[in-house]
Design an enzyme around this catalytic site. Structure first.
Site, short mmCIF file in Angstrom:
data_model
loop_
_atom_site.label_atom_id
_atom_site.label_comp_id
_atom_site.label_asym_id
_atom_site.label_seq_id
_atom_site.Cartn_x
_atom_site.Cartn_y
_atom_site.Cartn_z
N ARG A 1 -6.05 120.37 72.64
CA ARG A 1 -5.37 121.67 72.59
C ARG A 1 -6.29 122.80 73.04
NH1 ARG A 1 -5.15 118.75 68.30
NH2 ARG A 1 -3.22 117.69 67.66
N GLN B 1 18.76 124.97 60.72
CA GLN B 1 17.72 123.96 60.95
C GLN B 1 16.55 124.18 60.00
OE1 GLN B 1 13.66 123.59 62.34
NE2 GLN B 1 14.83 125.44 62.70
N LYS C 1 9.82 122.10 72.67
CA LYS C 1 9.80 122.37 71.24
C LYS C 1 8.97 123.61 70.93
CE LYS C 1 7.84 121.63 66.93
NZ LYS C 1 6.45 121.74 66.42
N ASN D 1 1.57 117.42 68.12
CA ASN D 1 1.10 116.18 67.48
C ASN D 1 0.19 116.48 66.30
OD1 ASN D 1 2.40 114.36 69.31
ND2 ASN D 1 0.84 114.88 70.82
#
EC number: 3.2.2.-
Length: 376
Positions: free
Chosen positions: A189, A320, A241, A134
């Protein structure tokens, strides 16, 4: 300060430093706007000591110039290391002409822009992408540099810029605390970083391995991708991810496509990829034996990953990377002046937020005027 630079012939279409070093893969390269060069600290070859590495690109003559400040062996060792770091054994022209364009018409409208996947230290990649949760590239860059300056070791100071090593798991557990990290702006985090470092220290001890990188590389030995991802997701703060970013950029699994909001948008908008009930059922069955994957994986996003791999092949992660860079625009990351320039996508979102705030304010003022008129 004057240095003797080594030289490596490379076409800008195969490697463009501006499109690779500060575009969401690595977060510690510093751009010197006056000297037109990049610098960072890295381990050269098998050495455990860090050296300062300086790179600059002579685009006109298609030359990459490089030098290391510190005890890294010789210039040949650095050249060999950089060829591995930039994965120069892989030809972008070949991938475009023989792999991607024949299978994807979108690539026919593109040309190689020197965007390639880096071969990075898996430990640094793991922590860097825990910071990415995020977050945007500018803030991730600040966090990674903050980890080094506060908990790494000072390597040297060049022209007033201090260069530090990236802290090991032991250094983080002994020098950092969750409270200190929160104070430095890491937010939630902070807990993930500390707990991941502690777990890795314990994992290494059980495996009788001292190096963070060596341990993370060892989990790939004779293991399937799904098992490697399962292990990576056992670390606090690591979801699919982040695990996939470590697999692609830290463990050289070239076919892995990390799916974030940008890649998901590309897949749905440009390739009309969506998962039906049967797709989801198959994936649910597939992960029955993998408890962490079963808990953490978003099946719709995992379906996107699989479909993009099917479309782009064994270098799907590289494909990608090309489309990701096209989607978000570049970033200029850290500079020697201490500023961190922003990428196109961040500026667009900030502009949208300002416009939304202004529109909301206009509505509130309009409502206020209506209420005042009614009172009158």
């Amino acid at each position: 300060m004057s240095y003797k630079f080594g030289k490596l012939a490379i076409n800008k279409s195969e490697l463009c430093l501006a499109n690779v070093l500060q575009a969401g893969q690595s977060f510690r390269w510093i751009w010197d706007e006056k000297l037109n060069q990049y610098s960072t600290t890295m381990k050269i070859g098998q050495q455990e000591k860090y050296s300062v590495v300086i790179l600059r690109q002579d685009e006109e003559n298609e030359i990459l110039e490089f030098v290391a400040v510190g005890d890294c062996g010789n210039q040949d060792a650095l050249k060999t290391h950089l060829m591995k770091y930039f994965r120069l054994d892989v030809s972008l022209k070949h991938l475009f002409d023989n792999v991607w364009i024949p299978s994807d018409k979108a690539f026919a409208k593109l040309s190689p822009q020197g965007i390639r996947i880096l071969a990075q230290e898996p430990w640094e990649t793991l922590i860097s992408f825990i910071c990415s949760s995020n977050n945007n590239i500018s803030r991730i860059t600040r966090m990674c540099n903050s980890l080094c300056s506060n908990f790494g070791n000072l390597i040297t100071t060049i022209d007033g810029v201090a260069y530090h090593s990236f802290p090991t798991s032991e250094e983080l557990t002994s020098r950092a605390t969750e409270a200190k990290l929160r104070e430095l702006g890491f937010g939630y985090r902070a807990k993930y970083i500390i707990e991941t470092a502690r777990k890795l220290v314990n994992d290494k001890a059980e495996a009788n391995i001292t190096s963070d990188t060596t341990y993370l590389q060892s989990i790939c030995k004779d293991a399937q991708y799904e098992d490697v991802r399962e292990h990576l997701m056992s670390y606090n703060g690591v979801g699919p991810k982040v695990a996939d970013c470590v697999c692609l950029m830290g463990l050289h699994m070239d076919g892995i496509v990390p799916v974030d909001v940008h890649v998901s948008r590309i897949a749905k908008r440009d390739y009309q990829i969506s998962a039906n009930k049967n797709h989801l059922k198959e994936l649910r069955t597939k992960y029955n034996a993998l408890p962490i994957s079963r808990k953490k994986i978003n099946l719709e996003l995992d379906h996107i990953r699989l479909m993009l791999f099917k479309k782009w092949g064994s270098y799907a992660g590289w494909a990608q990377g090309v489309l990701f860079s096209k989607e978000i625009g570049g970033t200029s990351g850290s500079t020697t002046t201490g500023t961190i320039k922003k990428r196109k996508w961040d500026m667009i979102k900030e502009t949208e937020a300002i416009v939304t705030k202004q529109m909301k304010l206009k509505v509130e003022l309009s409502d206020l005027h209506i209420k005042e008129a009614k009172i009158d």
